[in-house]
Scaffold this motif. Structure first.
Motif, PDB file in Angstrom:
ATOM      1  N   UNK A 158      -1.277  31.676 -46.312  1.00 33.06           N
ATOM      2  CA  UNK A 158      -2.354  31.569 -45.669  1.00 33.06           C
ATOM      3  C   UNK A 158      -3.443  30.813 -45.873  1.00 33.06           C
ATOM      4  N   UNK A 159      -3.202  30.610 -47.120  1.00 30.62           N
ATOM      5  CA  UNK A 159      -4.681  29.790 -47.033  1.00 30.62           C
ATOM      6  C   UNK A 159      -4.071  28.314 -47.187  1.00 30.62           C
ATOM      7  N   UNK A 160      -3.061  28.531 -47.442  1.00 29.46           N
ATOM      8  CA  UNK A 160      -2.635  26.756 -47.194  1.00 29.46           C
ATOM      9  C   UNK A 160      -2.442  26.046 -46.317  1.00 29.46           C
ATOM     10  N   UNK A 176       4.688  30.937 -39.892  1.00 33.26           N
ATOM     11  CA  UNK A 176       4.903  32.187 -39.508  1.00 33.26           C
ATOM     12  C   UNK A 176       5.907  32.971 -40.615  1.00 33.26           C
ATOM     13  N   UNK A 177       5.539  34.526 -40.894  1.00 24.23           N
ATOM     14  CA  UNK A 177       5.583  35.382 -41.644  1.00 24.23           C
ATOM     15  C   UNK A 177       6.360  36.018 -41.129  1.00 24.23           C
ATOM     16  N   UNK A 233      10.692  28.063 -32.760  1.00 23.83           N
ATOM     17  CA  UNK A 233      10.209  27.457 -31.090  1.00 23.83           C
ATOM     18  C   UNK A 233       9.310  27.172 -30.579  1.00 23.83           C
ATOM     19  N   UNK A 234       8.238  28.910 -31.656  1.00 26.32           N
ATOM     20  CA  UNK A 234       6.741  28.768 -30.742  1.00 26.32           C
ATOM     21  C   UNK A 234       5.794  27.972 -31.941  1.00 26.32           C
ATOM     22  N   UNK A 254      -3.355  31.304 -33.665  1.00 28.11           N
ATOM     23  CA  UNK A 254      -3.825  31.335 -35.321  1.00 28.11           C
ATOM     24  C   UNK A 254      -2.517  30.475 -35.792  1.00 28.11           C
ATOM     25  N   UNK A 255      -2.938  29.721 -36.409  1.00 25.66           N
ATOM     26  CA  UNK A 255      -2.066  28.718 -36.856  1.00 25.66           C
ATOM     27  C   UNK A 255      -1.543  29.643 -38.013  1.00 25.66           C
ATOM     28  N   UNK A 256      -1.791  30.709 -38.663  1.00 28.33           N
ATOM     29  CA  UNK A 256      -1.138  31.702 -40.061  1.00 28.33           C
ATOM     30  C   UNK A 256      -1.091  33.416 -39.073  1.00 28.33           C
ATOM     31  N   UNK A 257       0.917  33.733 -38.088  1.00 29.69           N
ATOM     32  CA  UNK A 257       1.062  34.680 -38.076  1.00 29.69           C
ATOM     33  C   UNK A 257       2.013  35.534 -38.529  1.00 29.69           C
TER      34      UNK A 257
END
Ligand code: WQD
Length: 350
Positions: A168-170, A180-181, A255-256, A269-272
């Protein structure tokens, strides 16, 4: 250099249980794949199984992802990726309690090494294998992605929480990065071809490999850990997700992000984070009985003490994965348990 930069995915830890199934689904969806794995908990025969399923060879590099220099010179300098799926980690909960430093060192180092090389080589998209273990025992069920995480009850779980935070921080600091986690619930089963599956070394920790080995006569009987939980039949409730369905979730996640990067989606959002489960709780005893029923074999079992560290019940809210990721679990539990047994029989030559 690969000529197909837009569609090449590095699968770090790709020789393992979920990595092999994901590699198959990626290739069948048209991606180029490179597997990097140190074979610490996997066998080259698993990669051969993947090759047999997809009908062609798959580039494989035997390398420890913690070794940044080796990963740079032997992988990132030789291929051009736009996405990485990061599976390379230790995963035995009990071992992590006994050897925490081994888990922190390996699981965090391999992630840091992958992230720093992604930054260096301008690789945009990361899928991370996280776990429902980050929720601990949620107060409300099903667990949604917004359910507060609780302090993990094992160093293994802690590495998943810490890894999510590191990512997330990176991502926040590197504008071109997306991640994506995927929080897996309980992955089980095997590819329908029975050419790949789960191959635990030694005595299995997880329920389904223990069931299949007991049915095969490798183990005398299954201990059902706990019959006095506050659940309908007293045994724990879990959300068992078919490994092929789970593998497909990784393909959809890649793909997303590829699409979001190409379309310069500033709104997203770049982190999901997405839960990957079925949304249906199943008890340990139900699972054992279902396995016996669909496979026509008996699984000798006895009720035993609770296993320290187990949560009583957890299952996934799947709305976010269904609606935003456009993914849902498709295989039914009977087919999954048939596939698990077919794989075990093949491994044992039965
Ligand atoms: C499931 C249920 C057991 C074995 C862990 C990690 C998770 C993920 C998967 C890594 C529980 C019961 C089990 C047995 C039993 N990680 N059981 N007899 O504990 O939900 O999740 O593994 O790979 O992050 O936390 O999975 O399969 O071990 O157990 O009764 O011999 O089966 O008590 O209720 P778990 P599991």
């Amino acid at each position: 250099m690969s000529s197909n930069k837009q569609k090449t995915v590095l699968v770090a830890g790709g020789a393992g249980y979920i990595g092999t199934h994901t590699t198959v689904e990626l290739i069948e969806a048209g991606y180029e794949v490179v597997i990097a794995d140190n074979l610490s908990n996997a066998d080259l025969s698993a990669v051969r199984g993947v090759e047999q399923i997809v009908g062609r060879s798959v580039p494989f590099v035997e390398v420890d992802c913690c070794d940044t220099e080796a990963l740079r010179s032997r992988v990132f300098e030789r291929y051009a990726f736009d996405s990485v799926i990061h599976f390379a980690a230790y995963k035995a909960v009990g071992e992590s309690v006994a050897e925490p430093l081994k888990y922190f060192r390996n699981n965090l180092d391999s992630l840091l090494s992958v992230l720093s090389l992604m930054q260096e080589f301008d690789v945009h998209n990361l899928v991370f294998s996280s776990s429902a273990t980050v929720y601990g025992q949620p107060e409300q069920l099903p667990a949604t992605e917004l359910t507060p995480r609780q302090r993990a009850n094992s160093p293994y779980g802690l590495t998943k929480q810490m890894s999510e935070d590191i990512i997330q921080d990176t991502v926040a600091a590197i504008p071109f990065l997306r991640a994506i986690a995927l929080r897996y619930f309980n992955p089980i089963g095997a590819h329908p071809s029975a050419l790949i599956g789960e191959l635990p070394k030694g005595v299995p920790n997880n329920l389904v490999p223990f069931i299949t080995q007991t049915a095969a006569g490798v183990r005398k009987e299954l201990a059902v850990f706990g019959d006095d939980y506050d659940t309908p039949d007293g045994s724990c409730l879990r959300d068992y997700i078919d490994v092929v369905d789970l593998a497909r979730a990784h393909v959809v996640a890649v793909g997303r992000m590829v699409a979001a990067t190409a379309e310069k989606r500033e709104d997203r959002e770049r982190y999901e984070i997405f839960n990957i489960g079925t949304g249906t709780p199943v008890s340990v005893l139900e699972l054992v009985h279902r396995f016996e029923e669909v496979n026509g074999v008996s699984v000798p079992h006895r009720l035993a003490e609770r296993r320290p560290g187990d949560v009583e019940k957890i299952w996934a809210a799947t709305d976010k994965a269904n609606n935003e990721l456009g993914w849902r679990a498709e295989r039914n539990l009977g087919d999954t348990l048939r596939a698990a047994w077919a794989w075990e029989k093949r491994v044992r030559g039965l």
